[in-house]
Scaffold this active site. Structure first.
Site, short mmCIF file in Angstrom:
data_model
loop_
_atom_site.label_atom_id
_atom_site.label_comp_id
_atom_site.label_asym_id
_atom_site.label_seq_id
_atom_site.Cartn_x
_atom_site.Cartn_y
_atom_site.Cartn_z
N ARG A 229 108.47 -25.24 -4.99
CA ARG A 229 109.08 -25.11 -6.30
C ARG A 229 108.41 -23.89 -6.95
NH1 ARG A 229 112.61 -27.40 -4.10
NH2 ARG A 229 113.35 -29.41 -4.62
N GLU A 258 113.84 -19.65 -11.97
CA GLU A 258 114.98 -20.38 -11.68
C GLU A 258 115.31 -21.50 -12.54
OE1 GLU A 258 115.43 -21.82 -7.48
OE2 GLU A 258 113.41 -20.89 -7.42
N HIS A 289 115.99 -19.27 -2.61
CA HIS A 289 115.78 -20.61 -2.67
C HIS A 289 116.78 -21.21 -1.36
CE1 HIS A 289 114.56 -24.47 -5.13
NE2 HIS A 289 114.85 -24.98 -3.73
#
Length: 317
Positions: A229, A258, A289
């Site tokens: 992440r 993001e 991603h």
């Protein structure tokens, strides 16, 4: 069974088809606002999501008959998990579904960084033939450190078995090491690691975990790969470490900037200076991603979710 399931994101067709064949009642709504979904969620016993919006306390208070939330992906950070569990709502995820895809992507990023593949390709396409400039490094002989030794970390470690590398893992859980990685203390991890790969969820404990203090605690300059992440890394600190050659290169499939939906990048119109640096740096590889986003994982994720929903309801039938 009378179990109605609302699908608010599109997924592989086998998810819908197999649930229907098993006797569940499927309904889809890929376009309504969160408020509109909240207005009717009380009619459903299950909801299938990817990352369209956050399942928060307000949403869960409206979901008076909800029995499960199934996320077709690995992480559950878009869900208020504690509150859902307090309401006896089962949380279902599918980290098994894309672990192989993430492992292969991670390895690909390392090999590309080590051998300047992206840079060399761009230079040749621009008419430049620079052999010495693109002399690479070999992975053999290095120490690869994996933080987070769950489904993703274990799958990546397995991919490394064909290389002559030492593989270390660090995890908040004890006794997770196996034949593919030796579990060590954070101190030993930071003393020995040449290549750092993150395979951790985004939690209060991991938020901004890789900051200046964390980076400077490593004994040697190192490469870093993040397929977990984006908010686990402080990008500005990463860039400063790259400028000082404390970090030798970065492969980033996820970015701090993001949005939670993972579908778009920036939360505002201003491009951060740190990101501008990453865009120009030749020792950085960026992907949107997609580490777990293969055609194979698309189907496998759906199958894992189907199997877990069926296991919940069909085991007593």
């Amino acid at each position: 069974m009378g179990i109605k399931i609302l699908h608010i994101d599109s997924n592989h067709l086998i998810l819908w088809e197999q649930l229907q064949q098993a006797g569940f009642s499927n309904h889809e709504d890929f376009t309504s606002s969160k408020a509109e979904i909240e207005a009717k969620i009380h009619d459903y016993q299950g909801i299938v999501i990817r990352s369209r919006f956050k399942i928060d306390k307000a949403f869960l208070d409206k979901a008076t008959n909800l029995q499960f939330i199934a996320r077709v992906g690995a992480g559950l950070e878009s869900i208020d998990c504690d509150y859902a569990l307090s309401k006896n709502i089962q949380l279902i995820a599918a980290p098994e579904g894309n672990k192989n895809a993430v492992a292969e992507h991670t390895l690909g990023m390392i090999l590309s960084l080590f051998n300047n593949l992206n840079q060399a390709d761009n230079e040749i396409k621009s008419g430049n033939w620079n052999r010495e400039k693109n002399r690479g490094h070999e992975l053999d002989g290095k120490t690869v450190g994996i933080i987070g030794y769950g489904n993703m970390g274990k799958s990546f470690a397995k991919k490394l078995r064909g290389f002559e590398v030492e593989v270390l893992c660090y995890d908040i859980l004890e006794n997770v090491g196996d034949e593919n990685a030796r579990q060590v203390s954070l101190t030993e991890f930071q003393q020995k690691t040449d290549v750092l790969s993150l395979h951790i969820p985004w939690t209060p404990e991991t938020d901004k975990m890789v900051n200046a203090d964390f980076i400077n605690a490593f004994a040697k300059p190192f490469w870093i790969i993040n397929t977990s992440r984006g908010k686990n890394i402080v990008t500005a600190d990463l860039v400063e470490a790259m400028k000082k050659r404390k970090i030798l290169g970065a492969g980033l499939d996820v970015l701090e900037y993001e949005k939670l939906s993972f579908e778009t990048l920036f939360q505002d119109k201003d491009t951060p200076d740190a990101f501008l640096y990453l865009l120009k740096a030749k020792n950085v590889i960026l992907t949107p991603h997609i580490a777990g986003w293969t055609f194979e994982s698309h189907e496998r994720l759906a199958q894992v979710i189907v199997d877990k929903i069926k296991a919940k309801y069909l085991k007593n039938i």
